[in-house]
Design a protein around this motif. Structure first.
Motif, PDB file in Angstrom:
ATOM      1  N   SER A 229      -1.491 -19.586   9.975  1.00  8.96           N
ATOM      2  CA  SER A 229      -2.605 -20.507  10.234  1.00  8.96           C
ATOM      3  C   SER A 229      -3.666 -20.458   9.140  1.00  8.96           C
ATOM      4  N   ASN A 230      -3.753 -19.322   8.450  1.00  9.81           N
ATOM      5  CA  ASN A 230      -4.753 -19.194   7.381  1.00  9.81           C
ATOM      6  C   ASN A 230      -4.145 -19.312   5.993  1.00  9.81           C
ATOM      7  N   ALA A 231      -2.862 -19.708   5.932  1.00  8.42           N
ATOM      8  CA  ALA A 231      -2.165 -19.934   4.657  1.00  8.42           C
ATOM      9  C   ALA A 231      -2.278 -18.731   3.721  1.00  8.42           C
ATOM     10  N   ILE A 232      -2.096 -17.534   4.285  1.00 15.57           N
ATOM     11  CA  ILE A 232      -2.142 -16.307   3.487  1.00 15.57           C
ATOM     12  C   ILE A 232      -0.752 -16.023   2.926  1.00 15.57           C
ATOM     13  N   ASP A 233      -0.711 -15.664   1.652  1.00 20.94           N
ATOM     14  CA  ASP A 233       0.572 -15.383   0.992  1.00 20.94           C
ATOM     15  C   ASP A 233       0.975 -13.927   1.237  1.00 20.94           C
ATOM     16  N   ALA A 234       1.660 -13.686   2.342  1.00 24.52           N
ATOM     17  CA  ALA A 234       2.115 -12.330   2.669  1.00 24.52           C
ATOM     18  C   ALA A 234       3.250 -12.426   3.680  1.00 24.52           C
ATOM     19  N   ARG A 235       4.260 -11.578   3.492  1.00 25.71           N
ATOM     20  CA  ARG A 235       5.378 -11.517   4.441  1.00 25.71           C
ATOM     21  C   ARG A 235       5.435 -10.095   4.987  1.00 25.71           C
ATOM     22  N   LEU A 236       5.043  -9.948   6.231  1.00 26.42           N
ATOM     23  CA  LEU A 236       4.931  -8.631   6.838  1.00 26.42           C
ATOM     24  C   LEU A 236       6.208  -8.281   7.587  1.00 26.42           C
ATOM     25  N   THR A 237       7.102  -7.584   6.944  1.00 22.98           N
ATOM     26  CA  THR A 237       8.336  -7.144   7.575  1.00 22.98           C
ATOM     27  C   THR A 237       8.077  -5.881   8.393  1.00 22.98           C
ATOM     28  N   LEU A 238       9.045  -5.534   9.218  1.00 23.05           N
ATOM     29  CA  LEU A 238       8.907  -4.318  10.008  1.00 23.05           C
ATOM     30  C   LEU A 238       8.791  -3.094   9.100  1.00 23.05           C
ATOM     31  N   THR A 239       9.510  -3.120   7.975  1.00 26.73           N
ATOM     32  CA  THR A 239       9.452  -1.997   7.030  1.00 26.73           C
ATOM     33  C   THR A 239       8.048  -1.807   6.483  1.00 26.73           C
ATOM     34  N   VAL A 240       7.339  -2.906   6.260  1.00 29.71           N
ATOM     35  CA  VAL A 240       5.960  -2.819   5.767  1.00 29.71           C
ATOM     36  C   VAL A 240       5.072  -2.100   6.779  1.00 29.71           C
ATOM     37  N   PHE A 241       5.202  -2.465   8.055  1.00 27.19           N
ATOM     38  CA  PHE A 241       4.408  -1.806   9.097  1.00 27.19           C
ATOM     39  C   PHE A 241       4.752  -0.315   9.186  1.00 27.19           C
ATOM     40  N   LEU A 242       6.044  -0.007   9.096  1.00 31.76           N
ATOM     41  CA  LEU A 242       6.465   1.395   9.153  1.00 31.76           C
ATOM     42  C   LEU A 242       5.950   2.165   7.938  1.00 31.76           C
ATOM     43  N   ALA A 243       5.919   1.499   6.787  1.00 33.03           N
ATOM     44  CA  ALA A 243       5.392   2.145   5.582  1.00 33.03           C
ATOM     45  C   ALA A 243       3.912   2.461   5.745  1.00 33.03           C
ATOM     46  N   LYS A 244       3.147   1.513   6.281  1.00 37.81           N
ATOM     47  CA  LYS A 244       1.717   1.735   6.499  1.00 37.81           C
ATOM     48  C   LYS A 244       1.497   2.854   7.514  1.00 37.81           C
ATOM     49  N   ALA A 245       2.299   2.867   8.581  1.00 36.20           N
ATOM     50  CA  ALA A 245       2.178   3.922   9.587  1.00 36.20           C
ATOM     51  C   ALA A 245       2.514   5.280   8.979  1.00 36.20           C
ATOM     52  N   THR A 246       3.503   5.312   8.103  1.00 37.13           N
ATOM     53  CA  THR A 246       3.896   6.560   7.444  1.00 37.13           C
ATOM     54  C   THR A 246       2.775   7.080   6.553  1.00 37.13           C
ATOM     55  N   VAL A 247       2.137   6.177   5.833  1.00 37.00           N
ATOM     56  CA  VAL A 247       1.015   6.570   4.967  1.00 37.00           C
ATOM     57  C   VAL A 247      -0.081   7.237   5.792  1.00 37.00           C
ATOM     58  N   LEU A 248      -0.427   6.632   6.923  1.00 36.74           N
ATOM     59  CA  LEU A 248      -1.476   7.200   7.776  1.00 36.74           C
ATOM     60  C   LEU A 248      -1.062   8.559   8.327  1.00 36.74           C
ATOM     61  N   ALA A 249       0.204   8.695   8.728  1.00 33.35           N
ATOM     62  CA  ALA A 249       0.682   9.970   9.261  1.00 33.35           C
ATOM     63  C   ALA A 249       0.682  11.051   8.185  1.00 33.35           C
ATOM     64  N   LEU A 250       1.022  10.675   6.957  1.00 33.47           N
ATOM     65  CA  LEU A 250       1.030  11.638   5.849  1.00 33.47           C
ATOM     66  C   LEU A 250      -0.373  12.154   5.546  1.00 33.47           C
ATOM     67  N   GLN A 251      -1.364  11.307   5.711  1.00 37.18           N
ATOM     68  CA  GLN A 251      -2.736  11.738   5.450  1.00 37.18           C
ATOM     69  C   GLN A 251      -3.229  12.736   6.493  1.00 37.18           C
ATOM     70  N   SER A 252      -2.566  12.757   7.635  1.00 37.27           N
ATOM     71  CA  SER A 252      -2.967  13.709   8.675  1.00 37.27           C
ATOM     72  C   SER A 252      -2.211  15.027   8.561  1.00 37.27           C
ATOM     73  N   LEU A 253      -1.154  15.065   7.727  1.00 43.46           N
ATOM     74  CA  LEU A 253      -0.384  16.296   7.537  1.00 43.46           C
ATOM     75  C   LEU A 253       0.030  16.396   6.071  1.00 43.46           C
ATOM     76  N   LYS A 254      -0.828  17.022   5.265  1.00 43.02           N
ATOM     77  CA  LYS A 254      -0.595  17.089   3.825  1.00 43.02           C
ATOM     78  C   LYS A 254       0.651  17.890   3.464  1.00 43.02           C
ATOM     79  N   LYS A 255       1.060  18.810   4.347  1.00 40.34           N
ATOM     80  CA  LYS A 255       2.253  19.601   4.061  1.00 40.34           C
ATOM     81  C   LYS A 255       3.470  18.717   3.833  1.00 40.34           C
ATOM     82  N   MET A 256       3.498  17.560   4.506  1.00 39.31           N
ATOM     83  CA  MET A 256       4.625  16.652   4.358  1.00 39.31           C
ATOM     84  C   MET A 256       4.479  15.787   3.115  1.00 39.31           C
TER      85      MET A 256
END
Length: 408
Positions: A229-256
């Motif tokens: 609806s806002n004509a934004i140039d982006a394709r948000l696949t499930l992998t993209v969401f999982l990648a973002k979630a992984t980034v956030l989880a990694l910031q909470s556990l630096k050992k990983m």
């Protein structure tokens, strides 16, 4: 004036490179910056350029020959120049040329940092690795290369001088390692060697867990409508969401979010996310640098860019190195669970399987169909315990099941 062409280091794990094609014959004129040959590493093919204007005076290897990182591949200089004899896998400092490439200087610096302060020991990378594998003291090995440099042959000679039982074990080790990937294409051979090295240098364990993806899929549909609806140039696949979630989880556990190499454990604040990408003849891992600083749409665009560059063979070497954690997704193949191998020297890698339909009970006792994402986390048990890995998977699962956290 002469300039040497050396085997560059195109990635953290690169030890040797293979000559794929020579563009110039001995005696051909070359200009500074002109491609002289193509080499292949474990990551990609790369053209190697002339360091100066002149003509190709010498070639130290032909097609399919393997040379170590830092080894001289060729010499460029003025017509009629005397070319010093080049040892097969000699590093550039053994050639008395007026110009030594920056790559060779860096390789020499790495060697110097690990040498004794009281005595400078010249040794090729392969010889150093062989000596370490066989627990040989390099100070006791006499080098026969240029400047007294210790070569592979010198190490083999030292092994032969060991007591019979020790020599037999060492010889078997050398024989086994040289056969890894034998007969394969350069890329497959490099992959074979990297995978074997990863398994030998770490204690790998894999935990599996299914995560309810209903909320994440609803959130994906919601954002897709807003994007359209806002004509934004982006394709948000499930992998993209999982990648973002992984980034956030990694910031909470630096050992990983860490690497372990050459006896040094490094934990990172920054997340440089590797995305395993299949090619027609192999696999590469392009890297999203500073993924922790990106929004979902920025992450989507960058993932698309680097993956396409990797598949097209146009990825810059800098895009294929420096990852702190890797994601590999086999969902499109229908695979549910698997045991991904660590992308050394990282301490963790996340495998994503195909979405599964499962019947679940709701709070009111009714039955509904839920979507589940199978996750497979491989980690280095030398660095982390099972509880740490479980904590990471728990954090990741929590984010997936509460997807609004991805944008807050």
């Amino acid at each position: 004036m002469q300039g040497t062409i050396v085997m560059p280091k195109l990635g953290m794990t690169m030890k040797e490179g293979t000559i794929v094609e020579w563009y110039k014959e001995i005696g051909d004129p070359v200009a500074k910056g002109e491609a002289v040959l193509m080499i292949s590493s474990d990551k990609l093919n790369q053209d190697i350029e002339a360091p100066i204007d002149g003509m190709l005076l010498a070639r130290n290897g032909e097609v399919d020959d393997e040379l170590e990182v830092g080894a001289v591949i060729g010499v460029v200089g003025a017509k009629g120049s005397v070319v010093p004899e080049i040892e097969k896998n000699a590093s550039a400092p053994t050639v008395t040329a007026a110009e030594i490439s920056k790559t060779t200087d860096q390789q020499s610096t790495v060697e110097k940092s690990s040498e004794s302060k009281s005595a400078r020991i010249f040794i090729t990378p392969l010889a150093r690795r062989m000596a370490a594998e066989n627990e040989l003291d390099i100070q006791s090995i006499k080098g026969t290369g240029g400047n007294g440099r210790i070569t592979k042959q010198d190490v083999l000679r030292a092994i032969a001088e060991l007591p019979k039982e020790e020599a037999a074990v060492a010889a078997d080790t050398v024989k086994t390692r040289t056969k890894v990937g034998e007969g394969l294409t350069p890329m497959r051979k490099a992959i074979a060697q990297n995978m074997r090295n990863s398994l030998e240098q770490s204690a790998q364990l894999t935990l599996h867990r299914k995560v309810t993806a209903d909320s994440l899929l609803d959130f994906q549909k919601l954002l897709a409508k807003e994007i359209e609806s806002n004509a934004i140039d982006a394709r948000l696949t499930l992998t993209v969401f999982l990648a973002k979630a992984t980034v956030l989880a990694l910031q909470s556990l630096k050992k990983m979010n860490a690497t372990y190499a050459e006896g040094r454990l490094t934990e990172f604040d920054e997340v440089h996310l590797g995305i395993a990408t299949s090619l027609e003849n192999g696999l590469v891992v392009p890297v999203i640098q500073n993924a922790h600083q990106m929004t979902i749409s920025q992450l989507a665009k960058e993932m698309k860019t680097v993956s396409e560059a990797a598949r097209n063979g146009t990825a810059d070497p800098g895009l294929l190195t420096g990852s702190t954690f890797t994601i590999t997704n086999l969902g499109a193949t229908g695979i549910e669970y698997f045991t991904p191998i660590l992308n050394a020297p990282e301490t963790g890698i996340l495998g994503v399987g195909a979405l599964q339909d499962e019947l679940t009970l709701t709070e009111d006792g009714s039955v509904k169909v839920s979507k589940k994402i199978p996750l497979s986390l491989t980690f280095d048990h030398q660095i982390l315990d099972g509880a740490d890995a479980a904590q990471f998977l728990g954090s990741l699962s929590s984010i997936i099941e509460s997807p609004f956290r991805l944008v807050l």
